[in-house]
Write a protein that holds these residues in place. Structure first.
Motif, mmCIF file in Angstrom:
data_model
loop_
_atom_site.group_PDB
_atom_site.id
_atom_site.type_symbol
_atom_site.label_atom_id
_atom_site.label_comp_id
_atom_site.label_asym_id
_atom_site.label_seq_id
_atom_site.Cartn_x
_atom_site.Cartn_y
_atom_site.Cartn_z
ATOM 1 N N LEU A 106 0.826 -1.208 0.000
ATOM 2 C CA LEU A 106 0.000 0.000 0.000
ATOM 3 C C LEU A 106 0.861 1.258 0.000
ATOM 4 N N ALA A 107 2.030 1.178 0.606
ATOM 5 C CA ALA A 107 2.900 2.353 0.732
ATOM 6 C C ALA A 107 3.591 2.718 -0.572
ATOM 7 N N SER A 108 3.854 1.724 -1.422
ATOM 8 C CA SER A 108 4.693 2.004 -2.588
ATOM 9 C C SER A 108 4.400 1.032 -3.726
ATOM 10 N N LEU A 109 4.266 1.573 -4.928
ATOM 11 C CA LEU A 109 4.089 0.724 -6.105
ATOM 12 C C LEU A 109 5.323 -0.146 -6.317
ATOM 13 N N HIS A 110 6.500 0.417 -6.046
ATOM 14 C CA HIS A 110 7.744 -0.349 -6.175
ATOM 15 C C HIS A 110 7.689 -1.606 -5.288
ATOM 16 N N MET A 111 7.261 -1.413 -4.037
ATOM 17 C CA MET A 111 7.147 -2.558 -3.123
ATOM 18 C C MET A 111 6.073 -3.531 -3.607
ATOM 19 N N ALA A 112 4.973 -2.995 -4.138
ATOM 20 C CA ALA A 112 3.893 -3.852 -4.637
ATOM 21 C C ALA A 112 4.390 -4.751 -5.764
ATOM 22 N N ILE A 113 5.151 -4.181 -6.673
ATOM 23 C CA ILE A 113 5.692 -4.965 -7.790
ATOM 24 C C ILE A 113 6.655 -6.024 -7.263
ATOM 25 N N TYR A 114 7.499 -5.630 -6.327
ATOM 26 C CA TYR A 114 8.462 -6.567 -5.727
ATOM 27 C C TYR A 114 7.728 -7.745 -5.083
ATOM 28 N N VAL A 115 6.702 -7.444 -4.309
ATOM 29 C CA VAL A 115 5.942 -8.502 -3.613
ATOM 30 C C VAL A 115 5.232 -9.391 -4.621
ATOM 31 N N GLN A 116 4.655 -8.798 -5.666
ATOM 32 C CA GLN A 116 3.940 -9.611 -6.645
ATOM 33 C C GLN A 116 4.872 -10.521 -7.438
ATOM 34 N N CYS A 117 6.141 -10.193 -7.493
ATOM 35 C CA CYS A 117 7.118 -11.102 -8.121
ATOM 36 C C CYS A 117 7.456 -12.264 -7.184
ATOM 37 N N ALA A 118 7.293 -12.044 -5.888
ATOM 38 C CA ALA A 118 7.678 -13.059 -4.911
ATOM 39 C C ALA A 118 6.520 -13.943 -4.454
ATOM 40 N N LEU A 119 5.301 -13.416 -4.461
ATOM 41 C CA LEU A 119 4.143 -14.144 -3.938
ATOM 42 C C LEU A 119 3.009 -14.125 -4.948
ATOM 43 N N ASP A 120 2.042 -14.998 -4.742
ATOM 44 C CA ASP A 120 0.790 -14.867 -5.487
ATOM 45 C C ASP A 120 -0.358 -14.900 -4.483
ATOM 46 N N GLU A 121 -1.551 -14.636 -4.943
ATOM 47 C CA GLU A 121 -2.677 -14.475 -4.033
ATOM 48 C C GLU A 121 -2.929 -15.704 -3.160
ATOM 49 N N ASN A 122 -2.632 -16.873 -3.663
ATOM 50 C CA ASN A 122 -2.890 -18.099 -2.898
ATOM 51 C C ASN A 122 -1.927 -18.303 -1.738
ATOM 52 N N ASP A 123 -0.873 -17.494 -1.668
ATOM 53 C CA ASP A 123 0.048 -17.572 -0.536
ATOM 54 C C ASP A 123 -0.552 -16.937 0.720
ATOM 55 N N PHE A 124 -1.594 -16.125 0.548
ATOM 56 C CA PHE A 124 -2.210 -15.452 1.686
ATOM 57 C C PHE A 124 -3.292 -16.333 2.296
ATOM 58 N N TYR A 125 -3.324 -16.375 3.617
ATOM 59 C CA TYR A 125 -4.293 -17.207 4.326
ATOM 60 C C TYR A 125 -5.687 -16.585 4.304
ATOM 61 N N ARG A 126 -5.771 -15.275 4.590
ATOM 62 C CA ARG A 126 -7.072 -14.606 4.666
ATOM 63 C C ARG A 126 -7.559 -14.181 3.284
ATOM 64 N N GLU A 127 -8.828 -14.423 3.016
ATOM 65 C CA GLU A 127 -9.442 -14.021 1.743
ATOM 66 C C GLU A 127 -9.334 -12.512 1.540
ATOM 67 N N ALA A 128 -9.548 -11.739 2.598
ATOM 68 C CA ALA A 128 -9.449 -10.282 2.499
ATOM 69 C C ALA A 128 -8.058 -9.872 2.041
ATOM 70 N N HIS A 129 -7.041 -10.569 2.512
ATOM 71 C CA HIS A 129 -5.668 -10.243 2.127
ATOM 72 C C HIS A 129 -5.423 -10.585 0.657
ATOM 73 N N ARG A 130 -6.064 -11.626 0.158
ATOM 74 C CA ARG A 130 -5.931 -11.964 -1.271
ATOM 75 C C ARG A 130 -6.524 -10.854 -2.138
ATOM 76 N N ILE A 131 -7.666 -10.337 -1.700
ATOM 77 C CA ILE A 131 -8.332 -9.270 -2.452
ATOM 78 C C ILE A 131 -7.455 -8.013 -2.471
ATOM 79 N N ILE A 132 -6.925 -7.632 -1.325
ATOM 80 C CA ILE A 132 -6.058 -6.449 -1.243
ATOM 81 C C ILE A 132 -4.813 -6.657 -2.098
ATOM 82 N N PHE A 133 -4.214 -7.835 -2.023
ATOM 83 C CA PHE A 133 -3.017 -8.150 -2.814
ATOM 84 C C PHE A 133 -3.285 -7.930 -4.302
#
Length: 143
Positions: A21-48
């Motif tokens: 949420l703080a940075s698009l750069h961080m968002a891109i970095y995280v999306q290269c490392a994780l995918d939505e199914n890595d998150f336990y909570r459904e709400a977190h998948r939606i935010i991701f």
């Protein structure tokens, strides 16, 4: 009776999402490392899924993502704008205690570990079901 939950680290998920949420750069970095199914909570998948596609910085970015979730009628499903603000604040606090890259990498590694452990547990349950069916069939067949 003891209740057991699948492996999870909600705090690590919150930290990672806050960084997204703080940075698009961080968002891109995280999306290269994780995918939505890595998150336990459904709400977190939606935010991701939403956080990686939106521009802006800091609180402006949180507002943009909140608006996007509202248009998708998902804002309340994830806990509202207040929850998004909490995630962003959580990430800001974490940055005070450790280098953002280091803390982000640690959180990502923990989320991956928990996700892989859940996948293994589910596979083992499937194998156990298959063994149970096979055992029942052998009993019926008299073998």
């Amino acid at each position: 009776m003891k209740i057991t939950y699948p492996p999870q680290n909600i705090e690590a998920e919150q930290l990672v999402l806050g960084m997204m949420l703080a940075s698009l750069h961080m968002a891109i970095y995280v999306q290269c490392a994780l995918d939505e199914n890595d998150f336990y909570r459904e709400a977190h998948r939606i935010i991701f899924n939403c956080a990686g596609a939106k521009y802006g910085i800091g609180k402006q970015r949180v507002k943009i993502i909140s608006n996007a979730l509202a248009k998708l009628d998902k804002l309340e499903d994830v806990g509202g704008k207040e929850y998004l603000d909490k995630l962003a604040d959580f990430a800001d606090m974490a940055k005070l205690f450790c280098a953002p890259g280091k803390i982000l990498d640690t959180a990502i590694a923990d989320i991956r570990l928990k996700s892989q452990t859940r996948a293994i547990q589910n596979s083992m349950k499937d194998i156990a079901k298959t063994d149970g069916i096979r055992s029942t069939m052998l009993t019926i067949l008299g073998a």
